[in-house]
Enzyme design. Structure first.
Site, PDB file in Angstrom:
ATOM      1  N   ARG A  29      -4.509  13.613   7.040  1.00 28.82           N
ATOM      2  CA  ARG A  29      -4.944  12.223   7.690  1.00 28.82           C
ATOM      3  C   ARG A  29      -6.124  12.571   8.591  1.00 28.82           C
ATOM      4  NH1 ARG A  29       0.662   9.365   9.541  1.00 28.82           N
ATOM      5  NH2 ARG A  29      -0.809   7.588   9.546  1.00 28.82           N
ATOM      6  N   HIS A  75      -3.345   6.165  -1.914  1.00 34.47           N
ATOM      7  CA  HIS A  75      -3.185   6.308  -0.220  1.00 34.47           C
ATOM      8  C   HIS A  75      -1.830   5.598   0.226  1.00 34.47           C
ATOM      9  CE1 HIS A  75      -4.646   7.814   3.755  1.00 34.47           C
ATOM     10  NE2 HIS A  75      -4.318   6.439   4.038  1.00 34.47           N
ATOM     11  N   TYR A 119     -11.426 -12.250   3.194  1.00 32.04           N
ATOM     12  CA  TYR A 119     -12.668 -12.917   3.425  1.00 32.04           C
ATOM     13  C   TYR A 119     -14.087 -12.041   3.271  1.00 32.04           C
ATOM     14  CZ  TYR A 119      -9.698 -16.430   5.575  1.00 32.04           C
ATOM     15  OH  TYR A 119      -8.561 -17.095   6.158  1.00 32.04           O
TER      16      TYR A 119
END
Length: 792
Positions: A29, A75, A119
C-alpha cells in the site's frame, strides 16, 4: 478429526500479527517500487484505465467507471481511497507530469475537494501510456489478482524514471517516504550520463545534469547542501521559498506572489499573512488580495507608503509558509524490501530494470519473428511444390489427414502444415509471392537485430539510450523551480527583519533612554541631563554595564524611536535592574567583526581588557567581569595600543600603556592598575587623550582641572602622581573633559549643579583645589558626571 488446542503467548501472537500487517502495508500500500515509481493503487488505476481503452487520444469516461473497474478487479479497498489517488494523479499542482487527464472539477490549490466521481471524467495522459507501453508483450511479470480470477502486472514497464520524475510520498509502519518530483529532461540526462560513465561521480551529475528537484508549483529552492545530502545518503532537507516580484502602483509598492512552495495551500497562506497584519506583526501592509486566475497564482500585498519591500518579504519568509522546509527521504521498495537509496543507486535500478524490460520485449519479438519466419519457410516450400500440395489436399478425406500427409511428404512441422492449409488462393499470385519473400527478408534482418541486442551489452545500451532520447524529445519541458545556490540565504536572521537606519541613543542622569536618527534631536527633560550617547545603526547591539559586573543586552531596533520634543522612555521599560544595581556605562556593539576591546576598572584598582566579540550574545544579560567583593566603576571601548589613565579617591592619577596588561576572557578579574593605600579606592578612569583635562571634584565642592598630557607615562601598578596637595581631601568624582564642556555635580540630598569646565581653574599635578560651589549648600557630593551637549 480430533480437535487440538496449542497454547500461544499473546505477545507472540501480537508480534506475528503486527509483523504481517506491517509487511502488508509496506509492500502492498504505502511505498512505491523503485522500478516504476508507483504504489499498487496507482499501478492498478493506470492498468485498469488501459484495459478500459481510456487512452489519451480517445474520449473521456466517467471516473466512477474506472474506480469501479479498479475495485472490482484489482484493489479491494474503499472507493474513496482509489478515487483520491486518481484525483491526485490528475492535479497539475501535485504531479509534475500528470498521469491522468481529468475532465471536470478535480480540486484546487486552495484546498477545494474534487467533485464526486460520478461528475468527473478521466482518461490516461500520453506520459502515463509510456509507463504502460508493451505491457502485453511479456515485458513484465504478472500475478493473480486478489481472488485469483485475473492477472495484474507486478510492475509497469515504465519507459521513464517515474520515481524521480513524479516523486512519491507515503507513511508505512515505522517508516515513511518523501521523494520530490524532478524535471524529466534532467533525470533522463542523468541516466544517459550514467549509461555512458558507469562510475560517474555524484557531484558531476548534480553539476551538469540534475541540479535538484523541480516542483510543479515552481517556487525557489534555497541552498544546495540539502540536495547534496539527500542525493548522497537518501535523506536531507531543502528550503522552499515563494517567488515574488515588486510592482509600483503610484506612490505605493506592491509585492506580487506568483509561485508558492510545493503542497502549500494558497488560501491558508493568505490567511497566515492576514493574521500577521491583524496582530501588528506586519505593519507595512495596507491591503491583501488574491488575484489568481486560470493563468496562474497572483497574490497582491499592497505596502504602505515608504515601506521597505525587501524587509517585508523577509518577515513573510520568517513568519509564514512562504518559506518552508521539505524533508527528502528516498525510500522505496527494492525487490519487495524497503530501502533508503541515494540518487545514483535509484538511477542504476532504473537502468537495470529497463535493460531487463528491453531484453524481455526483445525475446518476445524474437520468438514471434522466428515463429513467423518458420511459417514463411513452410509457405515457401508449399508454393515450390504446389502441385503436390494440391494433390495431397484433394486426396485427403479429413483435415487431420491432409495435415499429417503434408508433414510427411514436405518434411515440414505441424505449424507449417497448419499454415499451408489456412493459406488463401490469392497468396499464389506472383505479387503475393514476392511480398512473402520480402517479409521473409525483413524478418531475417529483425531476428539478427534482436539476437544482437540480447547478445551484446553495448547494443542493448545503445537501444536504451535511443529510447530515453525519444522520451526526452517527446515530453521534455523547462525547469520550473530555480535553485539559489547560497545556503546562507535560507537563514532569515534578525538583521533581515530589521530596516537598517542610523541610530543615536542617549541615556540621561535620571535613567531616561531615547533613540532617534540625529544628534540634533537629543534633549533631556527638565532637571535632567544627558550623560551618555552612542551612535550606530538599528542592527547594532546596546550594552549596559552595571556596577555589579553584569552587562545587559538590548538590540537597538527594540528601542522605540522618539522624535522632536520627546525625551524618551525610562530604562526600566527595557531592562529590569535590581534595586541595588546601577548602570555605569553605555556602549554600542556592531554585528560586524569588532577588533576593539572593552576596558574595565574596579574600585580595588583591578583593570582588565576583553575582546568586544565576547559580549556579542542573545542573552538578556551575562556576567561581564569576575568581581570578588569589589565594584565596577567604569567600562570604556579601547584599542590595543591605547594608553589608560586611572584616578583614585585619595587624589592619585596614573597613566600607563594598555599593552602592559594582557587581554583575558569575560569571567576574569584582570590585573592591578594602581597601587592603593588601605583607605583608598579607584574612582575614575579613561582612555588617554592629550587634548582632554582631568576635572577633579572633592566631596565638599572643591575642584581643579589638569591637562592629561601633564601626567607622565609610568609603569602599571604604580602609586601615580598627586592631583592636589591637600591630603585631607577626598574626591567625590572625576571627569575627563574638553574645555568647552560641562560637568554635572549631584549631591546626596538630590540637588544638582552644572559647572562649565572652562570656569574651573587649571593647575599642574599636585596643585590647589578651588571652591566652585559657594552659592550651593551641598550636604555631600554623590556623583560627578560629564554632561553631553548636542554637538558632542
Amino acid at each position: 478429526m480430533s480437535e487440538e488446542i496449542y497454547p500461544i503467548a499473546i505477545e507472540d501472537k501480537m508480534k506475528d500479527a503486527y509483523l504481517n500487517y506491517s509487511l502488508s502495508v509496506i509492500i502492498g500500500r504505502a511505498l512505491p517500487d523503485v522500478r516504476d515509481g508507483l504504489k499498487p493503487v496507482h499501478r492498478r488505476i493506470l492498468y485498469a484505465a488501459r484495459e478500459l481503452g481510456l487512452l489519451h487520444n480517445k474520449a473521456h469516461k466517467k471516473s466512477a467507471r474506472l474506480v469501479g473497474e479498479v475495485l472490482g478487479k484489482f484493489h479491494p479497498h474503499g472507493d474513496s481511497a482509489v478515487y483520491d489517488a486518481l484525483v491526485r494523479m490528475a492535479q497539475d499542482f501535485n504531479q509534475r507530469y500528470q498521469l491522468i487527464d481529468g475532465h471536470g472539477n478535480f480540486g484546487s490549490i486552495d484546498g477545494d475537494s474534487a467533485a464526486a466521481m460520478r461528475y468527473t471524467e478521466t482518461k490516461l495522459t500520453e506520459v502515463a501510456e509510456s509507463l504502460l507501453e508493451n505491457i502485453d508483450e511479456e515485458t513484465v511479470k504478472f500475478r493473480d489478482n486478489f481472488d485469483g480470477t485475473l492477472q495484474e502486472p507486478e510492475v509497469l514497464p515504465a519507459k521513464i524514471p517515474n520515481l524521480l520524475v513524479n516523486g512519491s510520498s507515503g507513511i508505512a509502519v515505522g517508516m515513511s517516504t518523501s521523494i520530490p518530483p524532478h524535471n524529466l529532461a534532467e533525470v533522463i540526462d542523468a541516466v544517459l550520463h550514467l549509461l555512458e560513465y558507469p562510475n560517474a561521480r555524484l557531484e558531476t551529475i548534480i553539476k551538469n545534469h540534475l541540479p535538484g528537484p523541480d516542483f510543479p508549483t515552481g517556487a525557489s529552492i534555497v541552498g544546495n547542501e540539502g540536495i547534496k545530502s539527500a542525493y548522497e545518503s537518501g535523506k536531507g532537507k531543502i528550503i522552499l521559498r515563494a517567488k515574488s516580484k515588486i510592482e509600483k502602483e503610484g506612490r505605493h509598492k506592491n509585492i506580487i506572489i506568483t509561485e508558492i512552495p510545493y503542497q502549500l495551500n494558497k488560501s491558508k497562506l493568505i490567511e497566515e499573512i492576514a493574521n500577521l497584519v491583524n496582530k501588528s506583526k506586519l505593519t507595512s501592509v495596507s491591503d491583501l488580495r488574491d488575484e489568481s486566475d486560470k493563468d496562474g497564482i497572483r497574490i497582491l500585498i499592497q505596502l504602505k507608503s515608504g515601506a521597505d519591500p525587501e524587509l517585508t518579504l523577509n518577515r513573510l519568509y520568517k513568519y509564514t509558509s512562504m518559506q518552508s522546509s521539505f524533508r527528502i527521504n528516498l525510500l522505496a521498495l527494492d525487490n519487495k524490501k524497503p530501502k533508503v537509496m541515494g540518487l545514483i543507486e535509484i538511477l542504476e535500478h532504473f537502468i537495470d530494470f529497463r535493460k531487463e524490460v528491453i531484453k524481455n520485449h526483445t525475446k518476445y519479438n524474437l520468438n514471434k519473428s522466428e515463429t513467423r519466419f518458420h511459417i514463411l519457410e513452410g509457405l515457401k516450400t508449399a508454393i515450390n511444390k504446389l502441385d503436390l500440395v494440391i494433390q495431397i489436399i484433394r486426396n485427403s478425406k479429413e483435415k487431420s489427414e491432409a495435415k499429417a500427409k503434408l508433414v510427411k511428404k514436405l518434411n515440414i512441422s505441424e505449424e507449417q502444415a497448419q499454415s499451408i492449409l489456412q493459406m488463401q488462393l490469392q497468396r499464389l499470385v506472383g505479387m503475393e509471392i514476392e511480398k512473402l519473400e520480402a517479409e521473409k527478408l525483413e524478418l531475417a534482418a529483425k531476428i539478427k537485430e534482436y539476437k544482437k541486442i540480447l547478445r551484446e551489452e553495448e547494443v542493448l545500451k545503445a537501444y536504451l539510450k535511443a529510447e530515453l532520447k525519444e522520451m526526452k524529445a517527446k515530453f521534455a519541458d523547462k525547469r520550473r523551480s530555480n535553485i539559489i545556490k547560497d545556503d546562507k540565504k535560507a537563514e532569515i536572521n534578525k538583521q533581515d527583519l530589521i530596516k537598517k537606519k542610523e541610530a543615536v541613543v542617549s541615556l540621561s542622569y535620571r535613567g531616561i533612554i531615547k533613540r532617534n536618527e540625529e544628534y540634533s534631536n537629543l534633549r533631556a527633560a527638565k532637571n535632567d541631563y544627558l550623560i551618555s550617547t552612542v551612535k550606530g545603526s538599528s542592527l547594532d547591539q546596546l550594552l549596559f554595564f552595571s556596577d555589579h559586573g553584569e552587562v545587559y543586552n538590548l538590540q537597538v531596533h527594540e528601542l522605540e524611536e522618539h522624535h522632536g520634543l520627546s525625551t524618551g522612555d525610562n530604562l526600566s521599560k527595557y531592562i529590569q535592574l535590581p534595586i541595588e544595581e546601577n548602570i555605569i556605562s553605555l556602549n554600542i556593539l556592531s554585528k560586524k567583526k569588532e577588533n576593539h576591546f572593552y576596558v574595565f576598572l574596579t574600585e580595588s584598582g583591578q583593570i582588565k581588557r576583553t575582546a568586544a566579540k565576547e559580549y556579542q550574545t542573545n542573552y538578556s544579560h551575562i556576567r561581564a567581569i569576575k568581581l570578588d567583593n569589589d565594584k565596577l566603576i567604569n567600562v570604556e571601548k579601547a584599542k590595543e595600543k591605547d594608553q589608560i589613565i586611572v584616578v583614585s579617591q585619595n587624589g592619585y592619577a596614573i597613566r600607563f600603556k594598555g599593552e602592559s596588561f594582557s587581554s583575558t576572557g569575560r569571567n576574569t578579574m584582570g590585573s592591578k592598575a594602581i597601587k592603593l593605600a588601605k583607605n583608598d579606592k579607584a574612582t575614575a578612569f579613561s582612555i588617554y587623550d592629550r587634548n582632554k583635562y582631568l576635572v577633579s571634584v572633592t566631596e565638599r565642592g572643591r575642584a581643579n582641572k589638569i591637562k592629561l598630557s601633564q601626567f607622565r607615562l609610568q609603569k602599571r601598578n604604580g602609586k601615580g602622581q598627586r592631583i592636589f596637595s591637600n591630603q585631607n581631601y577626598k574626591l567625590a568624582g572625576a571627569a575627563f573633559c574638553k574645555d568647552n564642556e560641562k560637568i554635572l555635580i549631584a549631591a546626596k540630598n538630590g540637588e544638582m549643579y552644572i559647572v562649565e569646565v572652562d570656569k574651573i581653574p587649571e593647575t599642574s599635578p599636585g596643585g590647589n583645589m578651588y571652591q566652585i560651589t559657594q552659592n550651593i549648600s551641598f550636604e555631600k557630593i554623590a556623583r560627578v558626571k560629564k554632561i553631553l551637549i548636542a554637538d558632542d
